[in-house]
Write a protein that holds these residues in place. Structure first.
Motif, PDB file in Angstrom:
ATOM      1  N   PRO A 232       0.062  -2.834  -3.781  1.00 55.20           N
ATOM      2  CA  PRO A 232      -1.513  -3.246  -3.629  1.00 55.20           C
ATOM      3  C   PRO A 232      -2.673  -3.088  -4.987  1.00 55.20           C
ATOM      4  O   PRO A 232      -4.408  -3.407  -4.620  1.00 55.20           O
ATOM      5  CB  PRO A 232      -2.038  -1.807  -2.922  1.00 55.20           C
ATOM      6  N   LYS A 259       1.220  -2.237   5.713  1.00 52.44           N
ATOM      7  CA  LYS A 259       0.297  -2.324   4.057  1.00 52.44           C
ATOM      8  C   LYS A 259      -1.056  -2.940   4.746  1.00 52.44           C
ATOM      9  O   LYS A 259      -2.375  -2.294   4.139  1.00 52.44           O
ATOM     10  CB  LYS A 259       0.602  -4.272   4.232  1.00 52.44           C
ATOM     11  N   SER A 261      -2.461  -0.018   5.865  1.00 50.99           N
ATOM     12  CA  SER A 261      -3.099   1.249   5.300  1.00 50.99           C
ATOM     13  C   SER A 261      -3.240   1.393   3.638  1.00 50.99           C
ATOM     14  O   SER A 261      -4.434   1.739   3.299  1.00 50.99           O
ATOM     15  CB  SER A 261      -2.031   2.599   5.730  1.00 50.99           C
ATOM     16  N   GLU A 262      -3.342  -0.194   3.246  1.00 49.62           N
ATOM     17  CA  GLU A 262      -3.662   0.548   2.168  1.00 49.62           C
ATOM     18  C   GLU A 262      -4.665  -1.042   1.735  1.00 49.62           C
ATOM     19  O   GLU A 262      -5.791  -0.749   0.768  1.00 49.62           O
ATOM     20  CB  GLU A 262      -2.391  -0.275   1.279  1.00 49.62           C
TER      21      GLU A 262
END
Length: 334
Positions: A232, A259, A261-262
């Protein structure tokens, strides 16, 4: 009697490529915008042409900053009096360039993109005919308010839906499901649908904005390893080209959840036609599951165009989930 002005900007591609080989192979972009315009019989009778070479690049070497510079050039050409603008480029990335331009084109005057599948030295070269159709399209009053258009093989396509569907044919461009919106018939541009398009996005505040948004295609046995490997710190969003209506494996779905969540994760259909689903399947990796994990459906947008929309949204504003979902819902719908 005065005639209208059309601006022609050249970016390179097959339409501008020549060869020094005896058999016409190994072509590379060499021709200027002026030479491209001069090769079209009768063009000077239709319009006063202002031609400028913006780049001499093969299509795969174009990128978002180059296209955005072409956008600003086209806007300036209209502000200087052109009734329409034509951009020529290579066909490999034409569907992407046209859509990126369309996301930001904020003038009623037509911006038409075209190219060629055969070089100027080839038998049956299609560049002059395509350029002539594009100029006619740019001149047609009925083209106003339609945003960015693609003129190819006597057909007119909306930038949002057009795709290159053949690697070699001169009729390489199609608009899956929705079809072309117009045709050039006996030198006249004829449309079968009324004008209309989503509102253009505001321009990026930073002209150098260039978010990194990779596109990953899922495959048989995909366990999400490649998606997990994306840091990220190095990307701002990612688009997944999924099976069918946007599906992925159960293992890949877990990676999508991690992913999401990022950073923004968008899923599209790799089929080439049809939208992502919303409420049909419920298994792990289905559209319902991916939406629940925080991913965003691309709707009817192809994977490459979903990537460009995400790029454009990240270049013009915050990565706010509600904003991104609303924009994809609006722009991914016919």
């Amino acid at each position: 009697m005065s005639i209208p002005t059309v601006a022609i900007g050249a970016l390179g591609g097959t339409i501008a490529s020549t060869s020094n080989a005896h058999d016409g192979s190994e072509i590379v972009p060499t021709l200027s915008a002026e030479r491209l315009a001069a090769a079209v019989p009768g063009l000077e009778e239709l319009a006063e042409v202002r031609a400028e070479t913006l780049a001499q690049l093969p299509s795969p070497s174009l990128d978002e900053p180059t296209v955005m510079r072409a956008l600003r050039w086209a806007q300036a050409a209209v502000d200087a009096g052109a009734v329409g603008v034509v951009l020529t480029q290579g066909t490999d990335t034409l569907e992407e360039s046209a859509y990126l331009l369309d996301l930001f084109w904020d003038r009623p005057e037509p911006l038409v993109v075209t190219g060629a599948m055969r070089s100027p030295q080839a038998a049956g070269a299609d560049g002059p005919a395509n350029l002539l159709t594009a100029v006619r399209c740019a001149l047609a009053p009925a083209s106003r308010g339609r945003g960015v258009l693609v003129a190819f093989d006597d057909e007119i396509h909306q930038a949002r839906w057009v795709a290159k569907t053949d690697s070699m044919s001169t009729s390489a461009f199609r608009s899956p499901v929705f079809g072309p919106i117009g045709r050039c018939v006996e030198a006249e541009i004829v449309y079968g649908v009324t004008a209309g398009r989503p509102a253009p996005l505001p321009p990026p505040q930073d002209e150098g904005a260039d978010p990194r948004v990779p596109l990953l295609a899922t495959y048989l046995g995909d366990d999400g390893h490649v998606l997990d490997a994306l840091s990220p710190a190095g990307i701002q969003g990612v688009v997944i080209a999924g099976f069918g209506a946007g599906h992925v494996s159960a293992a890949m779905a877990e990676a999508v959840g991690r992913k999401s969540s990022e950073l923004p994760v968008v899923f599209a259909s790799r089929t080439g036609s049809g939208p992502t689903g919303r409420a049909m399947y419920g298994y792990p990796g289905s559209e319902i599951d991916l939406l629940a994990r925080g991913a965003i459906g691309a709707g009817w947008l192809s994977p490459v165009k979903a990537r460009l929309l995400l790029w454009a949204l990240l270049a013009t504003g915050p990565a706010d989930a509600a904003r991104l979902r609303a924009e994809f819902a609006a722009r991914g719908t016919p």
